[in-house]
Design a protein around this motif. Sequence first.
Motif, PDB file in Angstrom:
ATOM      1  N   ASP A  72      43.220  26.691  45.462  1.00  0.00           N
ATOM      2  CA  ASP A  72      42.454  27.884  45.832  1.00  0.00           C
ATOM      3  C   ASP A  72      41.191  27.522  46.614  1.00  0.00           C
ATOM      4  O   ASP A  72      40.631  28.367  47.305  1.00  0.00           O
ATOM      5  N   ARG A 102      36.896  31.651  42.724  1.00  0.00           N
ATOM      6  CA  ARG A 102      36.817  32.122  41.353  1.00  0.00           C
ATOM      7  C   ARG A 102      38.005  33.017  41.037  1.00  0.00           C
ATOM      8  O   ARG A 102      38.371  33.881  41.831  1.00  0.00           O
ATOM      9  N   GLU A 103      38.595  32.805  39.852  1.00  0.00           N
ATOM     10  CA  GLU A 103      39.697  33.649  39.395  1.00  0.00           C
ATOM     11  C   GLU A 103      39.219  35.091  39.306  1.00  0.00           C
ATOM     12  O   GLU A 103      38.131  35.359  38.801  1.00  0.00           O
ATOM     13  N   THR A 104      40.025  36.007  39.785  1.00  0.00           N
ATOM     14  CA  THR A 104      39.706  37.438  39.892  1.00  0.00           C
ATOM     15  C   THR A 104      38.401  37.658  40.667  1.00  0.00           C
ATOM     16  O   THR A 104      37.728  38.655  40.461  1.00  0.00           O
ATOM     17  N   GLY A 105      38.079  36.733  41.512  1.00  0.00           N
ATOM     18  CA  GLY A 105      36.861  36.846  42.311  1.00  0.00           C
ATOM     19  C   GLY A 105      37.146  36.480  43.746  1.00  0.00           C
ATOM     20  O   GLY A 105      38.270  36.581  44.226  1.00  0.00           O
ATOM     21  N   GLU A 114      34.980  41.036  34.756  1.00  0.00           N
ATOM     22  CA  GLU A 114      35.671  39.835  34.264  1.00  0.00           C
ATOM     23  C   GLU A 114      35.153  38.631  35.053  1.00  0.00           C
ATOM     24  O   GLU A 114      35.553  38.406  36.186  1.00  0.00           O
ATOM     25  N   TYR A 115      34.246  37.871  34.441  1.00  0.00           N
ATOM     26  CA  TYR A 115      33.641  36.733  35.132  1.00  0.00           C
ATOM     27  C   TYR A 115      34.293  35.428  34.691  1.00  0.00           C
ATOM     28  O   TYR A 115      34.467  35.185  33.495  1.00  0.00           O
ATOM     29  N   HIS A 116      34.670  34.618  35.656  1.00  0.00           N
ATOM     30  CA  HIS A 116      35.181  33.273  35.401  1.00  0.00           C
ATOM     31  C   HIS A 116      34.324  32.311  36.200  1.00  0.00           C
ATOM     32  O   HIS A 116      33.962  32.607  37.340  1.00  0.00           O
TER      33      HIS A 116
END
Length: 159
Positions: free
Chosen positions: A74, A124-127, A33-35
């Motif tokens: 963040d 990064r979200e989910t990163g 899942e890349y954002h």
Amino acid sequence: MHKAPLLIAGLIAAPASAAGTLTVTIPRLAVAEYHRPYVAGWIEPAGGGAAQTLFVWYDVKKTGGEPGTKWLADLRTWWRKGGRGMHLPADGVSGATRPAGVHKLTLPDGIKPGQYTLYVEAARETGGREIVSTPLSVPLKPASAAGKAELGAITLSPR
């Protein structure tokens, strides 16, 4: 003899400071899942002093109950150094997130001669989250640094 016009001419002819190119590389990550990351860049005087934001890339189009600015916190270091006090969008500073690749920016004129530290931070979200720094001298001299995950090469080059 009028010395004032000569003095004024000397001030006008004084060389402008900074101006050069900042290159920020956002690496392509092979994840499920890349954002696109939120990224901020700023400088601080080497001897201490106020941070000056050069750019901040975030989801400028996201609105509603959770606008894109909500997630700027963040970028923790940038947020604490001055991001929370900024009114966004800021003309000439803020912009949309960038895809993976090499992105070139022009450093602003008007940075006083001296020693600074350039910081670039990505989250990064989910990163992950990463911050890279490198010394910056004005007049500008070439410099570089590299991230390990969320950021790639960061380079400074004079015009």
